[in-house]
Write a protein that holds these residues in place. Structure first.
Motif, PDB file in Angstrom:
ATOM      1  N   GLY A 170     106.518  72.623 -46.119  1.00 19.59           N
ATOM      2  CA  GLY A 170     105.172  72.770 -46.692  1.00 19.59           C
ATOM      3  C   GLY A 170     104.943  74.107 -47.381  1.00 19.59           C
ATOM      4  O   GLY A 170     103.849  74.361 -47.885  1.00 19.59           O
ATOM      5  N   GLY A 171     105.955  74.960 -47.408  1.00 18.67           N
ATOM      6  CA  GLY A 171     105.827  76.228 -48.133  1.00 18.67           C
ATOM      7  C   GLY A 171     104.914  77.217 -47.437  1.00 18.67           C
ATOM      8  O   GLY A 171     104.306  76.914 -46.394  1.00 18.67           O
ATOM      9  N   ALA A 172     104.809  78.390 -48.033  1.00 13.20           N
ATOM     10  CA  ALA A 172     103.877  79.394 -47.510  1.00 13.20           C
ATOM     11  C   ALA A 172     102.450  78.845 -47.604  1.00 13.20           C
ATOM     12  O   ALA A 172     101.597  79.161 -46.780  1.00 13.20           O
ATOM     13  N   PHE A 189      98.998  78.936 -44.974  1.00 12.91           N
ATOM     14  CA  PHE A 189      97.607  79.366 -45.182  1.00 12.91           C
ATOM     15  C   PHE A 189      96.680  78.593 -44.247  1.00 12.91           C
ATOM     16  O   PHE A 189      95.753  79.149 -43.686  1.00 12.91           O
ATOM     17  N   ASN A 232     103.366  91.751 -50.044  1.00 10.49           N
ATOM     18  CA  ASN A 232     103.817  91.973 -51.416  1.00 10.49           C
ATOM     19  C   ASN A 232     103.179  90.936 -52.324  1.00 10.49           C
ATOM     20  O   ASN A 232     103.239  89.741 -52.046  1.00 10.49           O
ATOM     21  N   THR A 254     103.409  89.142 -55.353  1.00 12.77           N
ATOM     22  CA  THR A 254     104.432  88.654 -56.268  1.00 12.77           C
ATOM     23  C   THR A 254     103.989  88.632 -57.722  1.00 12.77           C
ATOM     24  O   THR A 254     104.759  88.940 -58.629  1.00 12.77           O
ATOM     25  N   SER A 300     106.135  86.448 -47.983  1.00 18.13           N
ATOM     26  CA  SER A 300     106.988  85.549 -48.768  1.00 18.13           C
ATOM     27  C   SER A 300     107.905  86.285 -49.737  1.00 18.13           C
ATOM     28  O   SER A 300     109.060  85.920 -49.899  1.00 18.13           O
ATOM     29  N   SER A 301     107.384  87.325 -50.414  1.00 17.59           N
ATOM     30  CA  SER A 301     108.195  87.902 -51.480  1.00 17.59           C
ATOM     31  C   SER A 301     108.800  89.252 -51.152  1.00 17.59           C
ATOM     32  O   SER A 301     109.403  89.871 -52.027  1.00 17.59           O
ATOM     33  N   GLN A 329     112.012  80.666 -50.703  1.00 17.79           N
ATOM     34  CA  GLN A 329     112.538  80.719 -52.083  1.00 17.79           C
ATOM     35  C   GLN A 329     112.335  82.037 -52.827  1.00 17.79           C
ATOM     36  O   GLN A 329     112.747  82.173 -53.967  1.00 17.79           O
ATOM     37  N   LYS A 330     111.698  83.028 -52.194  1.00 17.12           N
ATOM     38  CA  LYS A 330     111.533  84.303 -52.881  1.00 17.12           C
ATOM     39  C   LYS A 330     112.649  85.287 -52.525  1.00 17.12           C
ATOM     40  O   LYS A 330     113.092  86.022 -53.382  1.00 17.12           O
TER      41      LYS A 330
END
Ligand SMILES: *Cc1c(COP(=O)(O)O)cnc(C)c1O
Length: 354
Positions: free
Chosen positions: A74-76, A80, A146, A148, A169-170, A190-191
């Motif tokens: 589900g990604g960052a 949230f 950070n 991005t 994440s980044s 993915q970062k």
């Protein structure tokens, strides 16, 4: 020819990781099977998941300190809402430093009150607000280490007795810090850690179990912890490639080793941005990110020439995010110093020509 890849994400990963990862698609661990066709419950994959989880804690210096690592989907963006679902009882404090913080705030509001302790929206997120006050009655404080898109990075984190949650994440695994000041860290892979498809969550389990609401299983950190990050089929290949990248990082001196290289890369590029009159940095100097360098060209008539030149030099992914414009050079862990040198050479060549 391999490009100099400054893409903001999904981003460059180590070449040797690509080699090994492509081999595993054909034959994983000499098993006669592809990693793409084995059960996630097989010993071979359970070992991968366990190694990835323990490498993450080891590299962050969080082993034996009450933290656990999960690789979720589900990604960052899913974090949230998961953060708020699991931890927000009545009110949480958020620092707003850009698009991603803004999105995190929006999701948290589905679950309770949000106190925005400070925001840099007034200057299109060029800077990191400082000296803000975190109320003592909040369930947690959330920040983004950070940014991005804008190229800003928090160099210091506030002291707060409340749990501190950070979207890294980044810049996860890019610089040394005391990670034990955070109670929950999350990062889309993915970062700076792997391919898209999995998200690392590192948390102290003592912060859980404090909200009264019912939490659906897939949203519940405790469920994922109880099942060792295998409640349902994980993103097998993304976790595997992340594990390989973490192995590569460990072999190359861990976070301390890569931080040194990351500083060299950032210094090389920012020095050029600062001395070359054709370019100007976007972010406030003291808040500049070592991962994403944002800059503009001072004379728009030269934009086309510059774009042709860097493309000609084999550079990829230099265009800024649409909400900022200009250029963004992402300098993630796997980007070699020589790629930054190629970019800097193009920039100074541009100055000679102009
Ligand atoms: C890219 C990014 C996100 C969103 O990540 P997804 O995995 O696409 O949901 C969140 N926060 C930061 C800081 C990011 O850079």
């Amino acid at each position: 020819m391999k490009k100099h890849n400054f893409s903001a994400g999904p981003c460059i990963l180590p070449q040797e990781v690509f080699q090994e990862a492509s081999q595993a698609i054909l034959d994983f661990n000499n098993s006669g099977l592809s990693i793409l066709e084995i059960s996630h419950r097989s010993k071979d994959f359970v070992d991968v998941m366990e190694e990835a989880r323990s490498l993450a804690l080891e590299l962050l210096g969080l082993e034996g300190k009450g933290y656990k690592a999960l690789f979720l989907q589900g990604g960052a963006s899913m974090q949230f809402l998961m953060v708020a679902y699991n931890l927000l009882k009545t009110k949480a404090a958020y620092l707003n430093t850009g698009t991603w913080s803004t999105k995190a705030i929006k999701e948290a509001k589905f679950f309770g009150e949000v106190a925005e302790v400070a925001s840099s929206a007034d200057k299109n997120f060029k800077y990191i607000p400082k000296g803000f006050f975190i109320p003592s009655d909040v369930d947690y404080f959330h920040c983004t280490s950070n940014n991005t898109i804008y190229g800003t990075q928090m160099k210091e984190f506030p002291q707060t007795p409340r749990p501190m949650i950070c979207d890294m994440s980044s810049d996860i695994f890019s610089r040394q810090m005391d990670f034990s000041q955070f109670d929950l860290i999350y990062a889309g892979a993915q970062k700076n850690m792997g391919p898209a498809g999995t998200t690392l969550v590192v948390l102290k389990d003592e912060i859980l179990g404090k909200v009264d609401r019912h939490i659906p299983s897939m949203m519940d950190y405790q469920v994922h912890l109880n099942k060792a990050s295998m409640f349902n089929t994980p993103a097998v290949y993304a976790v595997y490639v992340s594990m390989l990248t973490l192995r590569w990082l460990k072999k190359n001196g861990g976070i301390a080793g890569i931080e040194e290289l990351n500083e060299k890369k950032a210094n090389l590029l920012y020095s050029e941005i600062d001395i070359n009159p054709l370019f100007e940095g976007y972010a406030n100097k003291e808040d500049r990110s070592n991962m994403n360098a944002t800059f503009n060209i001072t004379n728009d008539d030269l934009k086309e020439t510059f774009d042709d030149m860097w493309k000609e030099a084999g550079i990829n992914g230099l265009n800024g995010h649409r909400s900022v414009g200009g250029y963004r050079a992402s300098l993630y862990n796997a980007l070699p110093l020589e790629s930054v040198q190629v970019l800097v050479d193009v920039m100074s060549e541009m100055e000679r020509k102009a």
